[in-house]
Design an enzyme around this catalytic site. Sequence first.
Site, PDB file in Angstrom:
ATOM      1  CD  GLU A 104      14.756 -42.648 -45.986  1.00  0.00           C
ATOM      2  OE1 GLU A 104      13.962 -43.575 -46.020  1.00  0.00           O
ATOM      3  OE2 GLU A 104      15.107 -42.003 -46.996  1.00  0.00           O
ATOM      4  CB  CYS A 123      21.378 -36.096 -49.114  1.00  0.00           C
ATOM      5  SG  CYS A 123      19.701 -35.576 -49.393  1.00  0.00           S
ATOM      6  CB  CYS A 130       7.201 -33.310 -46.833  1.00  0.00           C
ATOM      7  SG  CYS A 130       7.244 -31.781 -47.799  1.00  0.00           S
ATOM      8  CB  CYS A 134       5.896 -33.533 -54.746  1.00  0.00           C
ATOM      9  SG  CYS A 134       6.431 -31.890 -54.253  1.00  0.00           S
ATOM     10  CB  CYS A 137       7.918 -36.914 -53.234  1.00  0.00           C
ATOM     11  SG  CYS A 137       8.711 -36.867 -51.633  1.00  0.00           S
ATOM     12  CB  CYS A 368      12.535 -37.725 -53.121  1.00  0.00           C
ATOM     13  SG  CYS A 368      12.105 -37.119 -51.504  1.00  0.00           S
TER      14      CYS A 368
HETATM   15  S1  SF4 Z   1       9.632 -33.633 -53.095  1.00  0.00           S
HETATM   16 FE1  SF4 Z   1       8.773 -34.652 -51.292  1.00  0.00          FE
HETATM   17  S2  SF4 Z   1       9.929 -33.885 -49.549  1.00  0.00           S
HETATM   18 FE2  SF4 Z   1      10.310 -32.507 -51.275  1.00  0.00          FE
HETATM   19  S3  SF4 Z   1       8.732 -30.900 -51.053  1.00  0.00           S
HETATM   20 FE3  SF4 Z   1       7.831 -32.427 -52.438  1.00  0.00          FE
HETATM   21  S4  SF4 Z   1       6.698 -33.771 -51.049  1.00  0.00           S
HETATM   22 FE4  SF4 Z   1       8.096 -32.581 -49.753  1.00  0.00          FE
END
Ligand code: SF4
Length: 380
Positions: A104, A123, A130, A134, A137, A368
């Site tokens: 995206e 962005c 990833c 987190c 997210c 996110c």
């Molecule tokens: S916020 Fe999401 S995209 Fe960013 S580092 Fe953490 S898990 Fe990865």
Amino acid sequence: MAIEENIPIISSNLASILELSKGQLLASLETLGQPKYRAEQLWRAIYREGRTSFEDMTNLSKDLRGVLSQNYSIGNAITVLSKQSADASTDKILFKLPDGELIETVLMRYEADGHRRGRKTVCVSTQAGCALGCTFCATGQQGFRRNLTTGEITEQVLTMERLARSEDEKEIEAGTRSRGELQGVTNVVFMGMGEPLANYENMMEAIRILNDPKGIGIGARHITVSTVGLVPGIEKLATEDVQINLAVSLHAPDNETRSETMPVNKRYPIEQLIEACQYFVKKTNRRIFIEYVLLKGQNDTPLHASKLGRVLKDLLCHVNLIPVNPTGEGPYRRTEYREAQRFQSDLKKFNVPSTVRMEKGIDIDAGCGQLRDRALALEN
Ligand code: SF4
């Protein structure tokens, strides 16, 4: 929400010319017996003029255009979906890459206000998925797929640049903007899908291309890399010759709280992260943006505020406090504005400057969460 699916599609099985650095482009044209200035013309046509076809580059010879068309495409991403927010301030494009990965990219438009010109910020994503997981997210929940190439990163900006410029042109035609105000994309933030510092070399090469004054020419100070805190990457970034901005997603003032939502904290705990930030400031003399998403009850109490104040009091930084935008069935609730202000005044006691950023309605699920406001916060 407007959804437009029949927008122009660029797709090819040829190698993308966007993968070539300027040096590689020069070498490639040299092998075709072309003089050096041809590479400059080609570079300009791709990055400054935003051409999507070699055939349109009429200042190149017909033969050269033919050879280029047979060997290269200008990007390989397919636009599969484009959405615009109801207030027309934000566009999100979903791209499909040649191997089927989806990423995206978001374009955010900010009106001029009393002291700043209007801006258009892109962005970009740097990874498909990833690995850092987190808990707040959506991308993190998908797991890691792969790093994006340099060309896949710059292509996102190029696509948005064409969109932004076509809007400028319409305004010029309508007489609401002068030709001297032709602007296109003004800012780039690396805070889409993925952790940019985990794809360091491709990210840096993309930054050099975006920053090239003979190309898109985005000023280094208008480029921000946002990380969750990969310490070696921060230290490396501190020594780069391009003076870009650094934003660090902290989101908690102590290791116990931070590790609950950000597994990366177990690898690089807060003390180590702040040390790396100090090093960045010392080497670059630049203020760091600290991003702190407020999660009700999780990290927004007076105790958290005073702990954060103590952690940051000696760091040249500005904290962006962002009450979380609750999404779907996630476990988090939003901190009330009043509580966010109280958190801010607690930080002030430690002389730590901060701004509270309330979300504006995001109806297109742009990245996110709070992407638009996080990006705005990074530019002030
Ligand atoms: S916020 Fe999401 S995209 Fe960013 S580092 Fe953490 S898990 Fe990865």
